[in-house]
Scaffold this motif. Sequence first.
Motif, PDB file in Angstrom:
ATOM      1  N   GLN A 195       1.847  -7.047  -7.972  1.00 54.44           N
ATOM      2  CA  GLN A 195       2.386  -5.690  -7.462  1.00 54.44           C
ATOM      3  C   GLN A 195       1.584  -5.167  -6.389  1.00 54.44           C
ATOM      4  O   GLN A 195       0.368  -5.097  -6.531  1.00 54.44           O
ATOM      5  N   LEU A 196       2.292  -4.691  -5.385  1.00 58.28           N
ATOM      6  CA  LEU A 196       1.443  -4.135  -4.032  1.00 58.28           C
ATOM      7  C   LEU A 196       1.261  -2.797  -4.068  1.00 58.28           C
ATOM      8  O   LEU A 196       2.431  -1.989  -4.445  1.00 58.28           O
ATOM      9  N   THR A 197       0.417  -2.098  -3.887  1.00 58.25           N
ATOM     10  CA  THR A 197       0.493  -0.709  -3.577  1.00 58.25           C
ATOM     11  C   THR A 197      -0.430  -0.496  -2.232  1.00 58.25           C
ATOM     12  O   THR A 197      -1.446  -1.120  -1.818  1.00 58.25           O
ATOM     13  N   TYR A 198       0.297   0.360  -1.220  1.00 60.93           N
ATOM     14  CA  TYR A 198      -0.345   0.547   0.127  1.00 60.93           C
ATOM     15  C   TYR A 198      -0.823   1.735   0.216  1.00 60.93           C
ATOM     16  O   TYR A 198      -0.468   2.918  -0.042  1.00 60.93           O
ATOM     17  N   GLN A 199      -2.200   2.086   0.952  1.00 59.40           N
ATOM     18  CA  GLN A 199      -2.788   3.406   1.255  1.00 59.40           C
ATOM     19  C   GLN A 199      -3.180   3.072   2.696  1.00 59.40           C
ATOM     20  O   GLN A 199      -4.102   2.392   3.162  1.00 59.40           O
ATOM     21  N   PRO A 200      -2.528   4.190   3.510  1.00 56.17           N
ATOM     22  CA  PRO A 200      -2.900   4.001   4.871  1.00 56.17           C
ATOM     23  C   PRO A 200      -4.270   4.488   5.166  1.00 56.17           C
ATOM     24  O   PRO A 200      -4.951   5.608   4.272  1.00 56.17           O
ATOM     25  N   TYR A 201      -5.171   4.188   6.143  1.00 56.42           N
ATOM     26  CA  TYR A 201      -6.576   4.669   6.417  1.00 56.42           C
ATOM     27  C   TYR A 201      -6.612   5.796   7.058  1.00 56.42           C
ATOM     28  O   TYR A 201      -7.657   6.432   6.706  1.00 56.42           O
ATOM     29  N   GLY A 202      -5.782   6.201   7.667  1.00 60.40           N
ATOM     30  CA  GLY A 202      -5.817   7.460   8.585  1.00 60.40           C
ATOM     31  C   GLY A 202      -4.593   8.098   8.828  1.00 60.40           C
ATOM     32  O   GLY A 202      -3.416   7.675   8.063  1.00 60.40           O
ATOM     33  N   GLN A 203      -4.570   8.609  10.022  1.00 61.80           N
ATOM     34  CA  GLN A 203      -3.091   9.138  10.447  1.00 61.80           C
ATOM     35  C   GLN A 203      -2.453   7.909  11.312  1.00 61.80           C
ATOM     36  O   GLN A 203      -2.966   6.971  11.449  1.00 61.80           O
ATOM     37  N   GLU A 204      -1.140   8.356  11.637  1.00 61.46           N
ATOM     38  CA  GLU A 204      -0.396   7.412  12.285  1.00 61.46           C
ATOM     39  C   GLU A 204      -1.047   6.834  13.520  1.00 61.46           C
ATOM     40  O   GLU A 204      -1.781   7.673  14.136  1.00 61.46           O
ATOM     41  N   GLY A 205      -1.157   5.447  13.861  1.00 53.61           N
ATOM     42  CA  GLY A 205      -1.701   5.103  14.753  1.00 53.61           C
ATOM     43  C   GLY A 205      -3.242   4.836  14.638  1.00 53.61           C
ATOM     44  O   GLY A 205      -3.597   3.986  15.437  1.00 53.61           O
ATOM     45  N   GLN A 206      -3.897   5.409  13.713  1.00 50.36           N
ATOM     46  CA  GLN A 206      -5.310   4.913  13.498  1.00 50.36           C
ATOM     47  C   GLN A 206      -5.360   3.745  12.813  1.00 50.36           C
ATOM     48  O   GLN A 206      -4.471   3.362  11.872  1.00 50.36           O
ATOM     49  N   ALA A 207      -6.388   2.814  12.987  1.00 51.03           N
ATOM     50  CA  ALA A 207      -6.779   1.468  12.484  1.00 51.03           C
ATOM     51  C   ALA A 207      -7.928   0.956  12.685  1.00 51.03           C
ATOM     52  O   ALA A 207      -8.727   1.464  13.657  1.00 51.03           O
TER      53      ALA A 207
ATOM     54  N   ALA B 193      -4.802  -4.985  14.284  1.00 49.23           N
ATOM     55  CA  ALA B 193      -4.992  -3.882  13.878  1.00 49.23           C
ATOM     56  C   ALA B 193      -4.713  -3.723  12.513  1.00 49.23           C
ATOM     57  O   ALA B 193      -3.752  -4.618  12.131  1.00 49.23           O
ATOM     58  N   MET B 194      -5.253  -3.300  11.532  1.00 49.02           N
ATOM     59  CA  MET B 194      -5.082  -3.061  10.302  1.00 49.02           C
ATOM     60  C   MET B 194      -5.044  -1.614   9.878  1.00 49.02           C
ATOM     61  O   MET B 194      -6.038  -0.887   9.763  1.00 49.02           O
ATOM     62  N   HIS B 195      -3.941  -1.106   9.509  1.00 56.61           N
ATOM     63  CA  HIS B 195      -3.672   0.447   9.477  1.00 56.61           C
ATOM     64  C   HIS B 195      -3.780   0.794   8.143  1.00 56.61           C
ATOM     65  O   HIS B 195      -3.917   2.222   7.833  1.00 56.61           O
ATOM     66  N   GLY B 196      -4.104  -0.006   6.823  1.00 57.60           N
ATOM     67  CA  GLY B 196      -4.311   0.432   5.711  1.00 57.60           C
ATOM     68  C   GLY B 196      -4.776  -0.771   4.882  1.00 57.60           C
ATOM     69  O   GLY B 196      -4.930  -1.632   5.195  1.00 57.60           O
ATOM     70  N   ARG B 197      -5.059  -0.112   3.563  1.00 52.23           N
ATOM     71  CA  ARG B 197      -5.543  -1.040   2.386  1.00 52.23           C
ATOM     72  C   ARG B 197      -4.108  -1.389   1.602  1.00 52.23           C
ATOM     73  O   ARG B 197      -3.400  -0.645   1.013  1.00 52.23           O
ATOM     74  N   MET B 198      -4.034  -2.833   1.382  1.00 55.59           N
ATOM     75  CA  MET B 198      -2.978  -3.235   0.657  1.00 55.59           C
ATOM     76  C   MET B 198      -3.451  -3.814  -0.573  1.00 55.59           C
ATOM     77  O   MET B 198      -4.249  -4.813  -0.702  1.00 55.59           O
ATOM     78  N   MET B 199      -3.211  -3.059  -1.924  1.00 58.15           N
ATOM     79  CA  MET B 199      -3.973  -3.612  -2.917  1.00 58.15           C
ATOM     80  C   MET B 199      -2.913  -4.320  -3.716  1.00 58.15           C
ATOM     81  O   MET B 199      -1.770  -4.013  -3.808  1.00 58.15           O
ATOM     82  N   HIS B 200      -3.469  -5.391  -4.437  1.00 57.46           N
ATOM     83  CA  HIS B 200      -2.696  -6.571  -5.344  1.00 57.46           C
ATOM     84  C   HIS B 200      -3.122  -6.220  -6.662  1.00 57.46           C
ATOM     85  O   HIS B 200      -4.343  -6.398  -6.722  1.00 57.46           O
ATOM     86  N   ASP B 201      -2.073  -5.781  -7.586  1.00 59.01           N
ATOM     87  CA  ASP B 201      -2.632  -5.584  -8.882  1.00 59.01           C
ATOM     88  C   ASP B 201      -2.509  -6.992  -9.646  1.00 59.01           C
ATOM     89  O   ASP B 201      -2.019  -8.236  -9.047  1.00 59.01           O
ATOM     90  N   PRO B 202      -2.957  -7.388 -10.843  1.00 56.00           N
ATOM     91  CA  PRO B 202      -3.099  -8.774 -11.622  1.00 56.00           C
ATOM     92  C   PRO B 202      -1.671  -9.166 -11.738  1.00 56.00           C
ATOM     93  O   PRO B 202      -1.384 -10.374 -12.206  1.00 56.00           O
ATOM     94  N   HIS B 203      -0.587  -8.581 -11.434  1.00 57.96           N
ATOM     95  CA  HIS B 203       0.608  -9.016 -11.379  1.00 57.96           C
ATOM     96  C   HIS B 203       1.261  -9.208 -10.431  1.00 57.96           C
ATOM     97  O   HIS B 203       2.390  -9.646 -10.138  1.00 57.96           O
TER      98      HIS B 203
END
Lengths: 458, 458
Positions: free
Chosen positions: A96-108, A84-94
Amino acid sequence: MADFASPTAETELLTIMGGGLVGSLLALYLAQHGHAVEMFERRPDIRKAGPVEARSINLALSDRGWRALEGVGIADSVRDVAIAMHGRMMHDPHGQLTYQPYGQEGQAIYSVSRAGLNRRMLDLVEQNPRIRVAFNQQCQRVDLRQQIVEMLDTERGESRTVPFRRLFGVDGAYSAVRGAMQRTERFNYSQHYLDYGYKELTIAAASGGEWALEKHALHIWPRGQYMMIALPNLDGSFNCTLFFPFEGPVSFEALQTPAHVRAFFEDVFPDAVPLMPELETEFFENPTSSLVTVRCYPWTYHDAVLLLGDAAHAIVPFYGQGMNAGFEDCTALHELLTRHGRDWNVIFREFQQQRKPNADAMADLAVYNFEEMRDRVADPRFLLQKKIESKISTQYPDKWLPLYSQVTFSHLPYAEALANGQAQEQIMQCLMPHIQTEEDYQRPEVQQLVAAEMAARA
Amino acid sequence: MADFASPTAETELLTIMGGGLVGSLLALYLAQHGHAVEMFERRPDIRKAGPVEARSINLALSDRGWRALEGVGIADSVRDVAIAMHGRMMHDPHGQLTYQPYGQEGQAIYSVSRAGLNRRMLDLVEQNPRIRVAFNQQCQRVDLRQQIVEMLDTERGESRTVPFRRLFGVDGAYSAVRGAMQRTERFNYSQHYLDYGYKELTIAAASGGEWALEKHALHIWPRGQYMMIALPNLDGSFNCTLFFPFEGPVSFEALQTPAHVRAFFEDVFPDAVPLMPELETEFFENPTSSLVTVRCYPWTYHDAVLLLGDAAHAIVPFYGQGMNAGFEDCTALHELLTRHGRDWNVIFREFQQQRKPNADAMADLAVYNFEEMRDRVADPRFLLQKKIESKISTQYPDKWLPLYSQVTFSHLPYAEALANGQAQEQIMQCLMPHIQTEEDYQRPEVQQLVAAEMAARA
């Protein structure tokens, strides 16, 4: 039960060109409806292939795909080997991580191995007494009028002519069946390539078979004009894909030496490079593949031929919907078979009329999502907008389902999803100038604006 | 002068696939630049063909075409057999006529016979010592890497392999050269058919070889979802074309018997039927042809192959620009040859970069004009709008050239014409609500609006 050799008057011998994921699933559905099926696959049996040939890429399975798998009773066994992949994990050029869930709790969405899934489906196909499958069968020629295909057995070097009454072309983006239809009168066709190619790379498993990055996310290194993504494998590794311009100052063409490649990666993907021990080798040994969108119409030749999957609508991979759309074709055909029995004329006609606008919409969405993934997900304003959209969706669950959720976590026709998404984007264009922080969503004038828009959508 | 057999270091032997109108003109231009040219044509020599094979359709030659013909010195001799059409003559369902001039006094498009023009150009080609032309040469295969073409002599039934250094693909909408390029990596391609077909019919000459309708006009019977047009011939007859849906309640499919055809024509084209003595025969003996738009890119294969004319950009015939656009390709190539000499790499690259956006714009304009011709020209509001546009153009000649004139009577790049036309249409959308009659143009508020818009276009 009709056995393979003698289809009764009620059943028919159906021919499937292509034994990939969609072809195999289609065979299972057609057999479920009582038909005898013969399926031809160009490649060798993937279950007997060595590790190199079976080198797996990952696919993102989502709700449309799952429903299609459930219909032939294999969803549970696939779920056992999916991550299961619940969201996107963005990696910036340094790094640094930013997380964005794809949907509601439990969705993947679910990372699965293409080769593993294909093997599992071929096992089912082979166990089915109504289905006969032949590998190493290269389609040399399709004669639509005579209703014959000329097949070359690439192992034995022998050609033979096979008659068909009904032919299902599920032989992929470079379909031979579609090639024959392209030479008929008034066949609409387009193939459009992005100026980008892609290359598969690997992030190795950490010690003890653990995952070196968050396991339950799809990782993205968005860099404006290009990007890398990574999907988790069961063995702790990640399958990475670099989407990169073919030509230009920053491009495959420009990276000519291992030292070049390493320096470039260390510059732009600094947190990933230490996890990629085979980087230079893979970069120069793995192929650079192209990204094509194929559209065509009609998908039928009278009641004799039907195109499905990539053969009818190859799309770029950026929404993770290529396989899901092909699987949904099988669901749609299954429903038409249930409704119309053996009335193939009606079944074929309704299939293409129903699916064509959805395939076109999905093709547009897939290209659009490339821009979003490689560029906009690195923009704080974009991420803020996504958070606001999520709040609207929570406040007005009946009136606002985010576009990504419509595509990924619903069975809404793709064309409707696209239209809804465009309407939502227009609303956000009006709203966002009033919003600087997440908290601004609660400001009275913002709430009023949202309420007015939602009332208009009653 | 280098003779054909021995191109010097300065010249090269160039290969042209296709000896139609654009191929012949291209040969003349390349020879003018000192090159030796071999040209292959699939069909027999049209100059030796019987009346049936040479059955002529008409083309509308306009300024871009004339300029290209002037460049090889044959414009005058073509003008001798061309008939000026100064405007559109619309025939309503009761036979009432409305006339709309195409441009200013003295401007016209010219009806010419395709076969006649082709014959004249082949005469010139054959007289040119630098050009060798072979007929009945069917291209069986193009090998881009090996730089060879396999040609079948359809008269003798013999095949041979011909090497090429530089190949010009001017072999039309179903180009074999383009077919080979379509199989290369990342070749963008689309073929799109209208749901309409067309059929050639004839309005006979009146007694004494006179014209039964106004000679110096292009006649249109606009009927909303379909139309007929007629272009004058030198012998007093008119060549008619019916543009008509393939399928549906009013369609080729629906007209199955001679009685049907006659009843339908008498109903919808009552003033034309008495002038068409061969109507039923022609309707069932002449083919129903399809209408395709072909787009592709690139038009080059390194510095070895270049596509021009319909092979690069086949368009539908509704703006009368198919041949003119192909001829303009020759003008553009001629200018690049003049500027860059033998630097084929640069010439090919600049050619496609310059011509591709124009070809795309012209393709859009041609489809758009079908709607205008079959539907809007029958609308009094549309005709009023055209009259107002003409007044604006007269009042502000430096700022407003009607779109039709930009395309037909200027050498402005098609892409610029399209953009200008879209801007003009936006202005007219603002203006027309204020206008009910031609005289309203003089009203102060209208004059003010127009003045403001023109000032904005300074």
